[in-house]
Design a protein around this motif. Structure first.
Motif, PDB file in Angstrom:
ATOM      1  N   GLY A   1       0.809  -1.213   0.000  1.00  0.00           N
ATOM      2  CA  GLY A   1       0.000   0.000   0.000  1.00  0.00           C
ATOM      3  C   GLY A   1       0.842   1.263   0.000  1.00  0.00           C
ATOM      4  N   GLU A   2       1.862   1.311   0.866  1.00  0.00           N
ATOM      5  CA  GLU A   2       2.736   2.489   0.924  1.00  0.00           C
ATOM      6  C   GLU A   2       3.506   2.670  -0.379  1.00  0.00           C
ATOM      7  N   ASP A   3       3.962   1.554  -0.951  1.00  0.00           N
ATOM      8  CA  ASP A   3       4.695   1.633  -2.219  1.00  0.00           C
ATOM      9  C   ASP A   3       3.830   2.277  -3.295  1.00  0.00           C
ATOM     10  N   PHE A   4       2.577   1.814  -3.417  1.00  0.00           N
ATOM     11  CA  PHE A   4       1.691   2.373  -4.438  1.00  0.00           C
ATOM     12  C   PHE A   4       1.330   3.819  -4.142  1.00  0.00           C
ATOM     13  N   ARG A   5       1.111   4.166  -2.880  1.00  0.00           N
ATOM     14  CA  ARG A   5       0.818   5.569  -2.534  1.00  0.00           C
ATOM     15  C   ARG A   5       1.987   6.473  -2.941  1.00  0.00           C
ATOM     16  N   SER A   6       3.205   6.031  -2.665  1.00  0.00           N
ATOM     17  CA  SER A   6       4.387   6.819  -3.048  1.00  0.00           C
ATOM     18  C   SER A   6       4.477   6.979  -4.560  1.00  0.00           C
ATOM     19  N   LEU A   7       4.257   5.881  -5.282  1.00  0.00           N
ATOM     20  CA  LEU A   7       4.325   5.955  -6.741  1.00  0.00           C
ATOM     21  C   LEU A   7       3.226   6.845  -7.312  1.00  0.00           C
ATOM     22  N   LEU A   8       2.027   6.758  -6.765  1.00  0.00           N
ATOM     23  CA  LEU A   8       0.932   7.591  -7.261  1.00  0.00           C
ATOM     24  C   LEU A   8       1.201   9.072  -7.008  1.00  0.00           C
ATOM     25  N   ARG A   9       1.834   9.398  -5.871  1.00  0.00           N
ATOM     26  CA  ARG A   9       2.225  10.798  -5.609  1.00  0.00           C
ATOM     27  C   ARG A   9       3.221  11.275  -6.664  1.00  0.00           C
ATOM     28  N   LEU A  10       4.218  10.437  -6.972  1.00  0.00           N
ATOM     29  CA  LEU A  10       5.221  10.800  -7.986  1.00  0.00           C
ATOM     30  C   LEU A  10       4.570  10.969  -9.353  1.00  0.00           C
ATOM     31  N   ILE A  11       3.638  10.092  -9.683  1.00  0.00           N
ATOM     32  CA  ILE A  11       2.939  10.152 -10.969  1.00  0.00           C
ATOM     33  C   ILE A  11       2.195  11.475 -11.102  1.00  0.00           C
ATOM     34  N   ARG A  12       1.482  11.869 -10.052  1.00  0.00           N
ATOM     35  CA  ARG A  12       0.759  13.154 -10.079  1.00  0.00           C
ATOM     36  C   ARG A  12       1.735  14.328 -10.144  1.00  0.00           C
ATOM     37  N   LYS A  13       2.737  14.298  -9.282  1.00  0.00           N
ATOM     38  CA  LYS A  13       3.685  15.411  -9.188  1.00  0.00           C
ATOM     39  C   LYS A  13       4.391  15.675 -10.521  1.00  0.00           C
ATOM     40  N   HIS A  14       4.760  14.608 -11.217  1.00  0.00           N
ATOM     41  CA  HIS A  14       5.549  14.750 -12.453  1.00  0.00           C
ATOM     42  C   HIS A  14       4.696  14.652 -13.717  1.00  0.00           C
ATOM     43  N   GLU A  15       3.364  14.659 -13.548  1.00  0.00           N
ATOM     44  CA  GLU A  15       2.441  14.637 -14.680  1.00  0.00           C
ATOM     45  C   GLU A  15       2.748  13.494 -15.643  1.00  0.00           C
ATOM     46  N   VAL A  16       2.870  12.312 -15.091  1.00  0.00           N
ATOM     47  CA  VAL A  16       3.183  11.107 -15.863  1.00  0.00           C
ATOM     48  C   VAL A  16       1.959  10.688 -16.673  1.00  0.00           C
ATOM     49  N   VAL A  17       2.177  10.337 -17.948  1.00  0.00           N
ATOM     50  CA  VAL A  17       1.075   9.918 -18.817  1.00  0.00           C
ATOM     51  C   VAL A  17       1.166   8.442 -19.206  1.00  0.00           C
ATOM     52  N   GLU A  18       2.313   7.819 -18.941  1.00  0.00           N
ATOM     53  CA  GLU A  18       2.499   6.408 -19.271  1.00  0.00           C
ATOM     54  C   GLU A  18       3.602   5.851 -18.389  1.00  0.00           C
ATOM     55  N   ILE A  19       3.529   4.555 -18.109  1.00  0.00           N
ATOM     56  CA  ILE A  19       4.499   3.908 -17.219  1.00  0.00           C
ATOM     57  C   ILE A  19       5.066   2.681 -17.917  1.00  0.00           C
ATOM     58  N   VAL A  20       6.379   2.507 -17.798  1.00  0.00           N
ATOM     59  CA  VAL A  20       7.070   1.341 -18.334  1.00  0.00           C
ATOM     60  C   VAL A  20       7.668   0.603 -17.144  1.00  0.00           C
ATOM     61  N   VAL A  21       7.333  -0.675 -17.022  1.00  0.00           N
ATOM     62  CA  VAL A  21       7.831  -1.492 -15.914  1.00  0.00           C
ATOM     63  C   VAL A  21       8.759  -2.556 -16.480  1.00  0.00           C
ATOM     64  N   GLY A  22       9.953  -2.639 -15.922  1.00  0.00           N
ATOM     65  CA  GLY A  22      10.906  -3.659 -16.357  1.00  0.00           C
ATOM     66  C   GLY A  22      10.360  -5.056 -16.108  1.00  0.00           C
ATOM     67  N   ASN A  23      10.448  -5.905 -17.122  1.00  0.00           N
ATOM     68  CA  ASN A  23       9.938  -7.274 -17.074  1.00  0.00           C
ATOM     69  C   ASN A  23      11.128  -8.224 -16.904  1.00  0.00           C
ATOM     70  N   PRO A  24      11.343  -8.756 -15.700  1.00  0.00           N
ATOM     71  CA  PRO A  24      12.548  -9.551 -15.419  1.00  0.00           C
ATOM     72  C   PRO A  24      12.431 -11.011 -15.896  1.00  0.00           C
ATOM     73  N   LEU A  25      12.491 -11.189 -17.200  1.00  0.00           N
ATOM     74  CA  LEU A  25      12.417 -12.527 -17.771  1.00  0.00           C
ATOM     75  C   LEU A  25      13.728 -13.278 -17.560  1.00  0.00           C
ATOM     76  N   HIS A  26      13.666 -14.610 -17.603  1.00  0.00           N
ATOM     77  CA  HIS A  26      14.890 -15.412 -17.633  1.00  0.00           C
ATOM     78  C   HIS A  26      15.606 -15.118 -18.948  1.00  0.00           C
ATOM     79  N   MET A  27      16.894 -15.398 -19.020  1.00  0.00           N
ATOM     80  CA  MET A  27      17.659 -15.173 -20.247  1.00  0.00           C
ATOM     81  C   MET A  27      17.047 -15.945 -21.420  1.00  0.00           C
ATOM     82  N   SER A  28      16.377 -17.067 -21.139  1.00  0.00           N
ATOM     83  CA  SER A  28      15.726 -17.868 -22.179  1.00  0.00           C
ATOM     84  C   SER A  28      14.469 -17.186 -22.717  1.00  0.00           C
ATOM     85  N   GLY A  29      14.000 -16.156 -22.020  1.00  0.00           N
ATOM     86  CA  GLY A  29      12.757 -15.482 -22.393  1.00  0.00           C
ATOM     87  C   GLY A  29      11.554 -15.989 -21.610  1.00  0.00           C
TER      88      GLY A  29
END
Length: 148
Positions: free
Chosen positions: A40-68
């Motif tokens: 909950g705290e993690d998401f609240r912090s991220l949502l504050r940053l999103i509002r503060k910096h006027e974010v319109v899209e988010i890219v999340v790193g996808n930690p796949l195995h080297m095999s994909g």
């Protein structure tokens, strides 16, 4: 690109690296490292940053195995991305982050950044690598679809 910034996240078990584009979408810069507390705290912090910096899209790193293949951690990151999509009501893209940490360490080595303090910035730099890869792929796709 739409007006506003794109945010990239390198989601780890202990920390989340955060990077942002500039408003025009030309550059990617590290923003901060979020030390994880509760979901909950993690998401609240991220949502504050999103509002503060006027974010319109988010890219999340996808930690796949080297095999994909999807790693156990990747499955958790997918859940995280889904929840962030619901909470923020923004587009959230998963982006292959294989070797982003290796690239981040290489960048810090080239900058002669000390080993002792790396844990404070490595995730931010990895988020920049993720964001830059996503931005480059978008540019290449746009270039391929432009009429000559």
């Amino acid at each position: 690109m739409a007006t506003g910034r794109v945010m990239a996240l390198d989601v780890g078990k202990v920390r989340v690296g955060v990077a942002l584009t500039d408003e025009l979408g030309y550059t990617a810069q590290p923003l901060l490292t979020l030390w994880r507390k509760t979901r909950g705290e993690d998401f609240r912090s991220l949502l504050r940053l999103i509002r503060k910096h006027e974010v319109v899209e988010i890219v999340v790193g996808n930690p796949l195995h080297m095999s994909g293949d999807v790693s156990p951690w990747a499955a958790k990151v997918h859940e995280f991305a889904d929840e962030l999509r619901k909470r923020s009501a923004l587009p959230v893209q998963l982006w292959d982050e294989r070797l982003s940490s290796v690239a981040a360490h290489e960048i810090l080595n080239e900058a002669e950044y000390g080993q002792r303090d790396r844990k404070y910035v490595i995730d931010q730099v990895a988020a920049v690598v993720i964001l830059r890869g996503w931005m480059d792929a978008k540019e290449q796709a746009a270039a391929r679809t432009k009429p000559e």
